[in-house]
Design an enzyme around this catalytic site. Sequence first.
Site, PDB file in Angstrom:
ATOM      1  N   ASP A  35      -8.875  -8.354 -12.051  1.00 22.48           N
ATOM      2  CA  ASP A  35      -9.391  -6.982 -12.406  1.00 22.48           C
ATOM      3  C   ASP A  35     -10.773  -7.019 -13.149  1.00 22.48           C
ATOM      4  OD1 ASP A  35      -7.821  -3.889 -12.526  1.00 22.48           O
ATOM      5  OD2 ASP A  35      -9.723  -4.092 -13.911  1.00 22.48           O
ATOM      6  N   ILE A  36     -11.751  -6.109 -12.602  1.00 26.32           N
ATOM      7  CA  ILE A  36     -13.083  -6.242 -13.460  1.00 26.32           C
ATOM      8  C   ILE A  36     -12.959  -5.711 -15.053  1.00 26.32           C
ATOM      9  CG2 ILE A  36     -13.784  -3.845 -12.991  1.00 26.32           C
ATOM     10  CD1 ILE A  36     -16.444  -5.301 -11.932  1.00 26.32           C
ATOM     11  N   ASN A  90      -0.316   2.550 -10.003  1.00 27.19           N
ATOM     12  CA  ASN A  90      -0.338   3.724 -10.260  1.00 27.19           C
ATOM     13  C   ASN A  90      -0.633   4.642  -8.775  1.00 27.19           C
ATOM     14  OD1 ASN A  90      -0.394   3.365 -13.009  1.00 27.19           O
ATOM     15  ND2 ASN A  90      -2.808   2.581 -12.798  1.00 27.19           N
ATOM     16  N   GLY A  96      -3.121   8.068 -13.110  1.00 24.96           N
ATOM     17  CA  GLY A  96      -4.327   7.044 -13.452  1.00 24.96           C
ATOM     18  C   GLY A  96      -4.826   6.294 -12.222  1.00 24.96           C
ATOM     19  N   GLN A  97      -4.230   6.534 -10.981  1.00 23.23           N
ATOM     20  CA  GLN A  97      -5.022   5.938  -9.929  1.00 23.23           C
ATOM     21  C   GLN A  97      -6.401   6.354  -9.806  1.00 23.23           C
ATOM     22  OE1 GLN A  97      -2.806   6.395  -6.162  1.00 23.23           O
ATOM     23  NE2 GLN A  97      -3.973   4.622  -5.229  1.00 23.23           N
ATOM     24  N   HIS A 103      -2.819  -1.010  -4.551  1.00 24.10           N
ATOM     25  CA  HIS A 103      -2.828  -2.217  -5.395  1.00 24.10           C
ATOM     26  C   HIS A 103      -1.836  -2.179  -6.366  1.00 24.10           C
ATOM     27  CE1 HIS A 103      -5.468   0.778  -7.073  1.00 24.10           C
ATOM     28  NE2 HIS A 103      -5.383   0.328  -8.315  1.00 24.10           N
ATOM     29  N   HIS A 105      -0.956  -4.037  -9.887  1.00 26.78           N
ATOM     30  CA  HIS A 105      -1.350  -4.461 -11.177  1.00 26.78           C
ATOM     31  C   HIS A 105      -0.356  -5.479 -11.560  1.00 26.78           C
ATOM     32  CE1 HIS A 105      -4.485  -1.317 -12.397  1.00 26.78           C
ATOM     33  NE2 HIS A 105      -3.958  -0.454 -11.368  1.00 26.78           N
TER      34      HIS A 105
HETATM   35  P1  5GP Z   1      -6.128   2.148 -10.628  1.00 24.72           P
HETATM   36  O1  5GP Z   1      -6.655   2.948 -12.028  1.00 24.72           O
HETATM   37  O2  5GP Z   1      -6.497   2.799  -9.377  1.00 24.72           O
HETATM   38  O3  5GP Z   1      -4.800   1.919 -10.745  1.00 24.72           O
HETATM   39  O4  5GP Z   1      -6.707   0.723 -10.818  1.00 24.72           O
HETATM   40  C1  5GP Z   1      -8.054   0.363 -10.269  1.00 24.72           C
HETATM   41  C2  5GP Z   1      -8.388  -0.821 -10.840  1.00 24.72           C
HETATM   42  O5  5GP Z   1      -9.585  -1.575 -10.272  1.00 24.72           O
HETATM   43  C3  5GP Z   1      -8.872  -0.787 -12.529  1.00 24.72           C
HETATM   44  O6  5GP Z   1      -7.986  -1.435 -13.310  1.00 24.72           O
HETATM   45  C4  5GP Z   1     -10.302  -1.056 -12.369  1.00 24.72           C
HETATM   46  O7  5GP Z   1     -10.627  -1.890 -13.677  1.00 24.72           O
HETATM   47  C5  5GP Z   1     -10.346  -2.105 -11.095  1.00 24.72           C
HETATM   48  N1  5GP Z   1     -11.652  -2.071 -10.467  1.00 24.72           N
HETATM   49  C6  5GP Z   1     -12.475  -0.941 -10.442  1.00 24.72           C
HETATM   50  N2  5GP Z   1     -13.506  -1.479  -9.785  1.00 24.72           N
HETATM   51  C7  5GP Z   1     -13.464  -2.816  -9.776  1.00 24.72           C
HETATM   52  C8  5GP Z   1     -14.322  -3.920  -9.092  1.00 24.72           C
HETATM   53  O8  5GP Z   1     -15.493  -3.572  -8.334  1.00 24.72           O
HETATM   54  N3  5GP Z   1     -13.858  -5.181  -8.935  1.00 24.72           N
HETATM   55  C9  5GP Z   1     -12.756  -5.474  -9.432  1.00 24.72           C
HETATM   56  N4  5GP Z   1     -12.291  -6.806  -9.640  1.00 24.72           N
HETATM   57  N5  5GP Z   1     -11.726  -4.472  -9.870  1.00 24.72           N
HETATM   58  C10 5GP Z   1     -12.378  -3.250 -10.057  1.00 24.72           C
END
Ligand code: 5GP
Length: 117
Positions: A35-36, A90, A96-97, A103, A105
């Site tokens: 994760d970034i 999520n 929080g998605q 994906h 986590h």
């Molecule tokens: P969500 O909030 O949809 O459950 O999770 C999305 C995740 O993607 C977040 O934890 C966010 O930090 C990660 N993310 C967003 N953009 C990027 C990216 O460009 N590269 C990577 N490796 N992770 C990302």
Amino acid sequence: MPGEPQDDCLFCKIVEGHVPATIVRETQTTVAFRDINPQAPTHVLVIPRAHYENVAALAAADPDLAADVLREAKAVADEDKLESYRVVFNTGPGAGQTVFHVHAHVLGGRGMQWPPG
Ligand code: 5GP
Ligand code: ZN
């Protein structure tokens, strides 16, 4: 079409190699990358190569592929020698998605609270 790449999807672009990511594992059907914005010492996202909006859509359309994602979540935890870890999907903006390509986590390497925020 369900499962087809989406032009406007960040994670489809990572699968295609058009956006860089720190990839930790790959299979024929999945990709796992860091994760970034990590929320724990291990914070890896496991995605199916095929595009599904969320885990509900994935499980309904392709249960075998959903199992592949879960198997890879365990493999990530094993690689980082995590005895305890959290796997989170999520699902929907209210949970929080923010990226609408399913994906998992995989979070670990520190103590965790329950209930989550
Ligand atoms: P969500 O909030 O949809 O459950 O999770 C999305 C995740 O993607 C977040 O934890 C966010 O930090 C990660 N993310 C967003 N953009 C990027 C990216 O460009 N590269 C990577 N490796 N992770 C990302
Ligand atoms: Zn996608």
